[in-house]
Design a protein around this motif. Structure first.
Motif, PDB file in Angstrom:
ATOM      1  N   THR A 188       0.907   2.566 -24.849  1.00  0.00           N
ATOM      2  CA  THR A 188       1.086   1.351 -24.043  1.00  0.00           C
ATOM      3  C   THR A 188       1.623   1.665 -22.653  1.00  0.00           C
ATOM      4  O   THR A 188       1.366   0.917 -21.709  1.00  0.00           O
ATOM      5  CB  THR A 188       2.045   0.350 -24.734  1.00  0.00           C
ATOM      6  OG1 THR A 188       3.311   1.002 -24.928  1.00  0.00           O
ATOM      7  CG2 THR A 188       1.502  -0.090 -26.079  1.00  0.00           C
ATOM      8  N   GLY A 189       2.364   2.770 -22.524  1.00  0.00           N
ATOM      9  CA  GLY A 189       2.986   3.083 -21.238  1.00  0.00           C
ATOM     10  C   GLY A 189       1.975   3.262 -20.127  1.00  0.00           C
ATOM     11  O   GLY A 189       2.246   2.956 -18.958  1.00  0.00           O
ATOM     12  N   GLU A 190       0.786   3.733 -20.507  1.00  0.00           N
ATOM     13  CA  GLU A 190      -0.230   4.016 -19.493  1.00  0.00           C
ATOM     14  C   GLU A 190      -0.717   2.753 -18.781  1.00  0.00           C
ATOM     15  O   GLU A 190      -1.144   2.818 -17.626  1.00  0.00           O
ATOM     16  CB  GLU A 190      -1.426   4.722 -20.149  1.00  0.00           C
ATOM     17  CG  GLU A 190      -2.323   5.401 -19.153  1.00  0.00           C
ATOM     18  CD  GLU A 190      -3.478   6.135 -19.819  1.00  0.00           C
ATOM     19  OE1 GLU A 190      -4.104   6.958 -19.153  1.00  0.00           O
ATOM     20  OE2 GLU A 190      -3.753   5.888 -21.013  1.00  0.00           O
ATOM     21  N   PHE A 191      -0.633   1.624 -19.472  1.00  0.00           N
ATOM     22  CA  PHE A 191      -1.032   0.367 -18.818  1.00  0.00           C
ATOM     23  C   PHE A 191      -0.249   0.147 -17.521  1.00  0.00           C
ATOM     24  O   PHE A 191      -0.749  -0.456 -16.589  1.00  0.00           O
ATOM     25  CB  PHE A 191      -0.739  -0.842 -19.726  1.00  0.00           C
ATOM     26  CG  PHE A 191      -1.561  -0.931 -20.979  1.00  0.00           C
ATOM     27  CD1 PHE A 191      -2.775  -0.270 -21.104  1.00  0.00           C
ATOM     28  CD2 PHE A 191      -1.123  -1.717 -22.051  1.00  0.00           C
ATOM     29  CE1 PHE A 191      -3.533  -0.379 -22.264  1.00  0.00           C
ATOM     30  CE2 PHE A 191      -1.870  -1.831 -23.204  1.00  0.00           C
ATOM     31  CZ  PHE A 191      -3.075  -1.161 -23.317  1.00  0.00           C
ATOM     32  N   PHE A 192       1.003   0.600 -17.519  1.00  0.00           N
ATOM     33  CA  PHE A 192       1.929   0.192 -16.459  1.00  0.00           C
ATOM     34  C   PHE A 192       2.186   1.286 -15.428  1.00  0.00           C
ATOM     35  O   PHE A 192       3.050   1.151 -14.572  1.00  0.00           O
ATOM     36  CB  PHE A 192       3.252  -0.286 -17.082  1.00  0.00           C
ATOM     37  CG  PHE A 192       3.011  -1.344 -18.126  1.00  0.00           C
ATOM     38  CD1 PHE A 192       2.609  -2.619 -17.756  1.00  0.00           C
ATOM     39  CD2 PHE A 192       3.119  -1.048 -19.480  1.00  0.00           C
ATOM     40  CE1 PHE A 192       2.339  -3.589 -18.701  1.00  0.00           C
ATOM     41  CE2 PHE A 192       2.854  -2.016 -20.444  1.00  0.00           C
ATOM     42  CZ  PHE A 192       2.461  -3.278 -20.056  1.00  0.00           C
ATOM     43  N   LEU A 193       1.441   2.396 -15.534  1.00  0.00           N
ATOM     44  CA  LEU A 193       1.552   3.440 -14.516  1.00  0.00           C
ATOM     45  C   LEU A 193       0.878   2.955 -13.241  1.00  0.00           C
ATOM     46  O   LEU A 193      -0.235   2.455 -13.276  1.00  0.00           O
ATOM     47  CB  LEU A 193       0.844   4.711 -14.991  1.00  0.00           C
ATOM     48  CG  LEU A 193       1.443   5.448 -16.175  1.00  0.00           C
ATOM     49  CD1 LEU A 193       0.539   6.628 -16.543  1.00  0.00           C
ATOM     50  CD2 LEU A 193       2.850   5.917 -15.848  1.00  0.00           C
ATOM     51  N   THR A 194       1.557   3.124 -12.131  1.00  0.00           N
ATOM     52  CA  THR A 194       0.971   2.712 -10.856  1.00  0.00           C
ATOM     53  C   THR A 194       0.502   3.950 -10.108  1.00  0.00           C
ATOM     54  O   THR A 194       1.300   4.853  -9.832  1.00  0.00           O
ATOM     55  CB  THR A 194       2.011   1.976 -10.000  1.00  0.00           C
ATOM     56  OG1 THR A 194       2.659   1.001 -10.813  1.00  0.00           O
ATOM     57  CG2 THR A 194       1.361   1.303  -8.813  1.00  0.00           C
ATOM     58  N   THR A 195      -0.778   3.979  -9.793  1.00  0.00           N
ATOM     59  CA  THR A 195      -1.276   5.095  -8.992  1.00  0.00           C
ATOM     60  C   THR A 195      -0.955   4.808  -7.519  1.00  0.00           C
ATOM     61  O   THR A 195      -0.696   3.658  -7.144  1.00  0.00           O
ATOM     62  CB  THR A 195      -2.801   5.251  -9.149  1.00  0.00           C
ATOM     63  OG1 THR A 195      -3.429   4.074  -8.634  1.00  0.00           O
ATOM     64  CG2 THR A 195      -3.190   5.436 -10.603  1.00  0.00           C
ATOM     65  N   SER A 196      -1.002   5.857  -6.699  1.00  0.00           N
ATOM     66  CA  SER A 196      -0.690   5.643  -5.280  1.00  0.00           C
ATOM     67  C   SER A 196      -1.749   4.726  -4.654  1.00  0.00           C
ATOM     68  O   SER A 196      -1.444   3.927  -3.768  1.00  0.00           O
ATOM     69  CB  SER A 196      -0.614   6.989  -4.550  1.00  0.00           C
ATOM     70  OG  SER A 196      -1.810   7.719  -4.762  1.00  0.00           O
ATOM     71  N   GLU A 197      -2.984   4.839  -5.157  1.00  0.00           N
ATOM     72  CA  GLU A 197      -4.030   3.944  -4.651  1.00  0.00           C
ATOM     73  C   GLU A 197      -3.726   2.486  -4.983  1.00  0.00           C
ATOM     74  O   GLU A 197      -3.903   1.600  -4.155  1.00  0.00           O
ATOM     75  CB  GLU A 197      -5.391   4.326  -5.256  1.00  0.00           C
ATOM     76  CG  GLU A 197      -6.040   5.498  -4.560  1.00  0.00           C
ATOM     77  CD  GLU A 197      -7.458   5.752  -5.061  1.00  0.00           C
ATOM     78  OE1 GLU A 197      -8.121   6.583  -4.450  1.00  0.00           O
ATOM     79  OE2 GLU A 197      -7.886   5.139  -6.064  1.00  0.00           O
ATOM     80  N   GLU A 198      -3.285   2.270  -6.209  1.00  0.00           N
ATOM     81  CA  GLU A 198      -2.962   0.897  -6.610  1.00  0.00           C
ATOM     82  C   GLU A 198      -1.839   0.329  -5.754  1.00  0.00           C
ATOM     83  O   GLU A 198      -1.853  -0.853  -5.395  1.00  0.00           O
ATOM     84  CB  GLU A 198      -2.543   0.860  -8.086  1.00  0.00           C
ATOM     85  CG  GLU A 198      -3.704   0.740  -9.040  1.00  0.00           C
ATOM     86  CD  GLU A 198      -3.263   0.853 -10.489  1.00  0.00           C
ATOM     87  OE1 GLU A 198      -3.659  -0.001 -11.276  1.00  0.00           O
ATOM     88  OE2 GLU A 198      -2.515   1.783 -10.829  1.00  0.00           O
ATOM     89  N   ARG A 199      -0.874   1.190  -5.431  1.00  0.00           N
ATOM     90  CA  ARG A 199       0.250   0.722  -4.626  1.00  0.00           C
ATOM     91  C   ARG A 199      -0.243   0.289  -3.240  1.00  0.00           C
ATOM     92  O   ARG A 199       0.163  -0.749  -2.729  1.00  0.00           O
ATOM     93  CB  ARG A 199       1.317   1.828  -4.518  1.00  0.00           C
ATOM     94  CG  ARG A 199       2.692   1.301  -4.212  1.00  0.00           C
ATOM     95  CD  ARG A 199       3.777   2.357  -4.438  1.00  0.00           C
ATOM     96  NE  ARG A 199       4.025   2.638  -5.845  1.00  0.00           N
ATOM     97  CZ  ARG A 199       3.906   3.845  -6.423  1.00  0.00           C
ATOM     98  NH1 ARG A 199       3.544   4.885  -5.708  1.00  0.00           N
ATOM     99  NH2 ARG A 199       4.154   3.994  -7.705  1.00  0.00           N
ATOM    100  N   ALA A 200      -1.140   1.090  -2.672  1.00  0.00           N
ATOM    101  CA  ALA A 200      -1.669   0.749  -1.351  1.00  0.00           C
ATOM    102  C   ALA A 200      -2.493  -0.535  -1.406  1.00  0.00           C
ATOM    103  O   ALA A 200      -2.392  -1.399  -0.532  1.00  0.00           O
ATOM    104  CB  ALA A 200      -2.526   1.907  -0.833  1.00  0.00           C
ATOM    105  N   LEU A 201      -3.285  -0.682  -2.468  1.00  0.00           N
ATOM    106  CA  LEU A 201      -4.099  -1.892  -2.604  1.00  0.00           C
ATOM    107  C   LEU A 201      -3.227  -3.107  -2.878  1.00  0.00           C
ATOM    108  O   LEU A 201      -3.497  -4.211  -2.398  1.00  0.00           O
ATOM    109  CB  LEU A 201      -5.112  -1.713  -3.737  1.00  0.00           C
ATOM    110  CG  LEU A 201      -6.229  -0.695  -3.494  1.00  0.00           C
ATOM    111  CD1 LEU A 201      -6.941  -0.376  -4.800  1.00  0.00           C
ATOM    112  CD2 LEU A 201      -7.225  -1.221  -2.465  1.00  0.00           C
ATOM    113  N   ALA A 202      -2.175  -2.903  -3.680  1.00  0.00           N
ATOM    114  CA  ALA A 202      -1.287  -4.011  -4.023  1.00  0.00           C
ATOM    115  C   ALA A 202      -0.614  -4.560  -2.773  1.00  0.00           C
ATOM    116  O   ALA A 202      -0.364  -5.767  -2.665  1.00  0.00           O
ATOM    117  CB  ALA A 202      -0.257  -3.559  -5.050  1.00  0.00           C
ATOM    118  N   ALA A 203      -0.345  -3.672  -1.826  1.00  0.00           N
ATOM    119  CA  ALA A 203       0.287  -4.114  -0.582  1.00  0.00           C
ATOM    120  C   ALA A 203      -0.601  -5.103   0.160  1.00  0.00           C
ATOM    121  O   ALA A 203      -0.117  -5.966   0.895  1.00  0.00           O
ATOM    122  CB  ALA A 203       0.597  -2.900   0.301  1.00  0.00           C
TER     123      ALA A 203
END
Lengths: 98, 256
Positions: B174-189
């Motif tokens: 389940t932990g893998e669901f919540f890992l944030t990649t650096s790409e996701e962080r940039a897109l989330a911004a």
């Protein structure tokens, strides 16, 4: 000796309402352990193609049905009593809206 | 909307990741077709599999459009090798017994519902539309799975044991669901992605509520499996892809 037992879950009758304001119609039946489970199974079996806006499930055992033997006394007498149908009565002349 | 050119490659990969989770899980769940414990559940699982594959079709289609390299949803689904898939490891695991399938459904759908709910606010209106449609399906998937978790957990001695075993075995995925990649962080911004870490507390709360109701023990969080988001998969993904991809690869362009 193996004993024959009914391994199925209880049976529920499913009634679906095809649209707002329309009456619920009997769609079929599902097996389920309880009412919520029956509702889900009914949704998946009878409502998955957008057939319904509302679903009732009723334990099949709770339905009291007439029997084939009842057919004569229950339904035959109605056949000859045309005056029980609205079409039997003539609408008086002059009545336009009723 | 047109995604800014600088973000497009990352966003295409993100859409692919969203699609891959649902495509692989959809294929796994479809393996139950004809094998579920009862007819009604067979139909329910087939419905859910179709929902997931439908979601994947839209998401991979969006990925292909953003990527703009001539790949459509079919090309992404059928013509990529395992290392190019970005799904979480949990969704590729074998179905196991019914309890494993249901607990996996419950864990994933609970995550998916939160993720899709956030994506309905995406500035990418196509994504917002896809998410709104998929959210209704995911909401039902949570309900279906949660009701089963309660019945298995609070059922017989055997169903309870099987459900608890499934929870214990799957928890580390389940932990893998919540890992944030650096790409996701940039897109989330930019609002284009959901930072999954922000969903974890709500996921844990909703999952724990149902497990408690089911008289099951929520495992203590310990070491978590990871790798899927980087294309490093378990041994189970290859055979799944072989089965899923054999027809389009053997008969390119086949249609019926």
């Amino acid at each position: 000796m193996s004993q024959m037992t009914d391994s199925q879950w209880p049976l529920w009758e499913v009634f679906t309402q095809p649209g707002g304001g329309r009456p619920h119609e009997h769609a079929g039946s599902v097996h389920a352990v309880d009412a919520e489970h029956a509702l889900q199974n009914a949704r998946d079996v009878y409502g998955r193609r957008g057939e319904a806006v509302n679903i009732w499930v009723v334990p099949s055992a709770a339905i009291c049905a007439s029997t084939p033997e009842d057919m004569g006394p229950f339904f035959d007498p109605g056949n000859e009593k045309a005056y029980r149908h609205p079409q039997f009565y003539k609408v008086p002349q002059g009545v336009r809206v009723f | 909307m047109t995604v800014a050119a600088a973000l497009a490659p990352a966003y295409a990969r993100y859409c692919q990741q969203l699609g891959d989770d649902r495509l692989i899980l959809g294929h796994r769940v479809s393996e139950w077709c004809g094998h579920a414990p009862i007819l009604e559940e067979d139909i329910a699982l087939a419905n859910i599999a179709l929902d997931l594959i439908g979601q994947a079709t839209f998401l991979l289609g969006r990925a292909g459009a953003v990527e703009n390299a001539g790949r459509d949803a079919d090309a992404l689904a059928f013509l990529r090798d395992d290392r190019a898939f970005r799904n979480a490891l949990m969704v590729e695991l074998p179905n196991g017994d019914f309890a494993v399938t249901i607990v996996r459904q419950f864990f994933f759908a609970s995550f998916s519902r939160l993720q899709l709910e956030a994506l309905t606010r995406s500035p990418d209106t196509e994504m917002a539309g896809i998410a709104a449609k998929a959210l209704k399906e995911a909401t039902y998937h949570v309900r279906h799975a949660a009701e089963w978790v309660v019945r298995l957990g609070d059922g017989t001695e055997e169903s309870r044991q099987r459900a608890q075993d499934a929870v214990n075995d799957l928890w580390r995925y389940t932990g893998e669901f919540f890992l944030t990649t650096s790409e996701e962080r940039a897109l989330a911004a930019e609002g284009l992605a959901v930072d999954p870490a922000t969903l974890q507390a709500e996921w844990e709360r909703s999952v724990r509520d149902v497990l408690t109701l089911a008289t099951l023990t929520t495992p203590a969080t310990s070491w978590m499996q990871r790798g899927g988001r980087d294309g490093k998969h378990t041994e189970h993904l290859g055979p799944l892809l072989a089965e899923m991809q054999v027809l389009p690869r053997s008969h390119p362009g086949a249609s019926w």
